[in-house]
Scaffold this active site. Structure first.
Site, mmCIF file in Angstrom:
data_model
loop_
_atom_site.group_PDB
_atom_site.id
_atom_site.type_symbol
_atom_site.label_atom_id
_atom_site.label_comp_id
_atom_site.label_asym_id
_atom_site.label_seq_id
_atom_site.Cartn_x
_atom_site.Cartn_y
_atom_site.Cartn_z
ATOM 1 C CG ASP A 177 -2.021 1.073 1.283
ATOM 2 O OD1 ASP A 177 -3.122 0.646 0.833
ATOM 3 O OD2 ASP A 177 -1.508 2.024 1.657
ATOM 4 C CG ASN A 185 -4.733 11.638 -4.814
ATOM 5 O OD1 ASN A 185 -4.028 11.752 -5.940
ATOM 6 N ND2 ASN A 185 -5.436 10.399 -4.460
ATOM 7 C CG HIS A 190 -7.326 12.521 -8.555
ATOM 8 N ND1 HIS A 190 -7.492 11.627 -9.394
ATOM 9 C CD2 HIS A 190 -7.971 11.837 -7.476
ATOM 10 C CE1 HIS A 190 -8.200 10.265 -8.982
ATOM 11 N NE2 HIS A 190 -8.510 10.653 -7.697
ATOM 12 C CG ASP A 194 -4.921 9.276 -11.742
ATOM 13 O OD1 ASP A 194 -5.245 8.691 -10.807
ATOM 14 O OD2 ASP A 194 -5.761 9.534 -12.752
ATOM 15 C CD GLU A 220 -4.410 3.537 -0.759
ATOM 16 O OE1 GLU A 220 -5.255 3.318 -1.407
ATOM 17 O OE2 GLU A 220 -4.318 3.907 0.328
HETATM 18 N N1 LIG Z 1 -5.037 9.641 -7.776
HETATM 19 C C1 LIG Z 1 -5.851 8.675 -7.438
HETATM 20 N N2 LIG Z 1 -6.087 8.613 -6.265
HETATM 21 C C2 LIG Z 1 -6.893 7.365 -5.895
HETATM 22 C C3 LIG Z 1 -7.158 6.307 -6.636
HETATM 23 N N3 LIG Z 1 -7.808 5.503 -6.105
HETATM 24 C C4 LIG Z 1 -7.836 5.951 -4.573
HETATM 25 N N4 LIG Z 1 -7.194 7.245 -4.525
HETATM 26 C C5 LIG Z 1 -7.167 7.841 -3.491
HETATM 27 O O1 LIG Z 1 -6.204 6.882 -2.688
HETATM 28 C C6 LIG Z 1 -6.309 7.750 -1.230
HETATM 29 C C7 LIG Z 1 -6.145 6.538 -0.109
HETATM 30 O O2 LIG Z 1 -6.194 7.289 1.010
HETATM 31 P P1 LIG Z 1 -6.066 6.507 2.563
HETATM 32 O O3 LIG Z 1 -7.101 5.185 2.460
HETATM 33 O O4 LIG Z 1 -6.433 7.624 3.550
HETATM 34 O O5 LIG Z 1 -4.809 6.117 2.574
HETATM 35 P P2 LIG Z 1 -3.277 6.912 2.700
HETATM 36 O O6 LIG Z 1 -3.575 8.436 2.485
HETATM 37 O O7 LIG Z 1 -2.608 6.206 1.753
HETATM 38 O O8 LIG Z 1 -2.847 6.418 3.995
HETATM 39 P P3 LIG Z 1 -2.137 5.197 4.538
HETATM 40 O O9 LIG Z 1 -2.555 4.228 3.837
HETATM 41 O O10 LIG Z 1 -2.600 5.134 5.983
HETATM 42 O O11 LIG Z 1 -0.569 5.507 4.527
HETATM 43 C C8 LIG Z 1 -7.714 8.403 -1.339
HETATM 44 O O12 LIG Z 1 -7.579 9.697 -1.154
HETATM 45 C C9 LIG Z 1 -8.102 8.094 -2.538
HETATM 46 O O13 LIG Z 1 -8.974 9.179 -3.085
HETATM 47 C C10 LIG Z 1 -6.840 6.759 -8.190
HETATM 48 O O14 LIG Z 1 -6.951 5.790 -8.878
HETATM 49 N N5 LIG Z 1 -6.035 7.840 -8.505
#
Ligand SMILES: Nc1nc2c(ncn2[C@@H]2O[C@H](COP(=O)(O)OP(=O)(O)OP(=O)(O)O)[C@@H](O)[C@H]2O)c(=O)[nH]1
Length: 307
Positions: A177, A185, A190, A194, A220
């Site tokens: 992860d 982001n 965004h 990506d 992610e």
């Molecule tokens: N740019 C982009 N963002 C994505 C995509 N899929 C998911 N996300 C973003 O990934 C982020 C995941 O955030 P969190 O689950 O809070 O996790 P994190 O910020 O990585 O924090 P930790 O995992 O705790 O380290 C969210 O803001 C989603 O909007 C995608 O296809 N593209």
């Protein structure tokens, strides 16, 4: 387009070769059925075939039957040539796999028209196969990273679990992860997020062997099915984690530092474990890696619940 001419009569052979060349085809000429069969076994064999019914080696009819048995997903289009074009022969030829028929002596314009039909049918067949392959790709791959999608990587994982059980060998699964991806982001936008996902996917791919399967498991999060014991999987994930942490991701004139956390769970060949339990163990290990400060790899405890 190549046209295979299989004809033992030299005069007819030369006439056919001259005509198809004049009509813009590339003739591939053979004088008996066995030679034609050998040509048809080559990887780029002609798809448009003009086969004489009566030939030494294999007859045109035998070639039709042999080709039908091969069940090629992109089969050739076969026009049978014969001086005995009676109805029952035509029926027998078509039933054996031929697509069309032309009696000898043939009319040039008719032969040209029948070859054109064959070419059109082959072009249609090619388009259909390409569309099917594209659909199959889209059904199994993630559109952004081009990795296997969740369903496909779970299928690969299930296959590796089954192999491990039948061969009594070890396998592992890692959930990887990206750390604080939301911040990436939020800070860079965004589209940059990506781009980071694509780069992380590419970097991960370079660390893995052909026996491992990598897929995008969720936003992610990535899943790696690893054909290795816990130590091997931990070494691999550590290499992958270090590589991602060390490479500065230079995107649109900005440098983004990216780290990942990973949780690994393994199966020894003698375990009888449900896939869900294995994934839950890897997820707990990933949670631990996040809780312990991120940018690290944690191996799951081995006291996994058995069936
Ligand atoms: N740019 C982009 N963002 C994505 C995509 N899929 C998911 N996300 C973003 O990934 C982020 C995941 O955030 P969190 O689950 O809070 O996790 P994190 O910020 O990585 O924090 P930790 O995992 O705790 O380290 C969210 O803001 C989603 O909007 C995608 O296809 N593209």
């Amino acid at each position: 387009m190549d046209v295979l001419i299989a004809e033992d009569d030299l005069t007819t052979q030369v006439i056919l070769q001259t005509l198809v060349t004049a009509w813009g085809y590339r003739p591939v000429v053979t004088s008996d059925g066995r030679e034609a069969w050998e040509v048809l076994q080559q990887p780029d064999a002609p798809k448009l075939l003009l086969l004489d019914w009566e030939m030494p080696g294999f007859s045109g009819l035998e070639l039709c039957k042999k080709l039908a048995e091969q069940a090629d997903e992109n089969p050739p289009y076969i026009i049978l040539l014969t001086s005995h074009a009676e109805t029952d022969r035509i029926v027998e030829g078509l039933a054996s796999g031929a697509h069309d028929f032309i009696g000898k002596p043939f009319d040039k314009a008719e032969l040209q028209a029948r070859l054109s039909v064959g070419r059109r049918m082959l072009e249609m067949q090619r388009k259909l196969i390409d569309a099917q392959q594209q659909l199959a790709y889209e059904a199994t791959h993630d559109a952004l990273t081009h990795l296997l999608n969740r369903r496909a990587v779970l299928k690969a994982l299930q296959a590796l679990v089954s192999k491990s059980m039948s061969e009594h060998s070890c396998m592992s699964v890692a959930l990887v992860d990206i750390d604080h991806f939301k911040r990436i982001n939020d800070s860079y936008g965004h589209p940059m997020g990506d781009e980071v996902l694509i780069r992380v996917a590419e970097t991960m791919q370079t660390c893995l062997s052909a026996d491992d399967s990598l897929g995008r498991f969720g936003g992610e999060e990535f899943l790696v099915a690893i054909d290795s014991d816990p130590d091997g999987a931990a070494r691999l994930m550590e290499e992958l984690r270090t590589k991602i942490a060390e490479i500065p991701f230079c995107l649109a004139d900005q440098t983004v530092n990216v780290t990942v956390s990973a949780g690994i769970a393994s199966l020894s060949g003698d375990d009888s474990l449900r896939l869900d339990d294995l994934l839950a163990a890897a997820d707990r290990a990933l949670y631990q890696a996040k809780a312990d400060g991120r940018n690290q790899v944690v191996l799951a405890e081995t006291d996994l619940p058995l069936l």
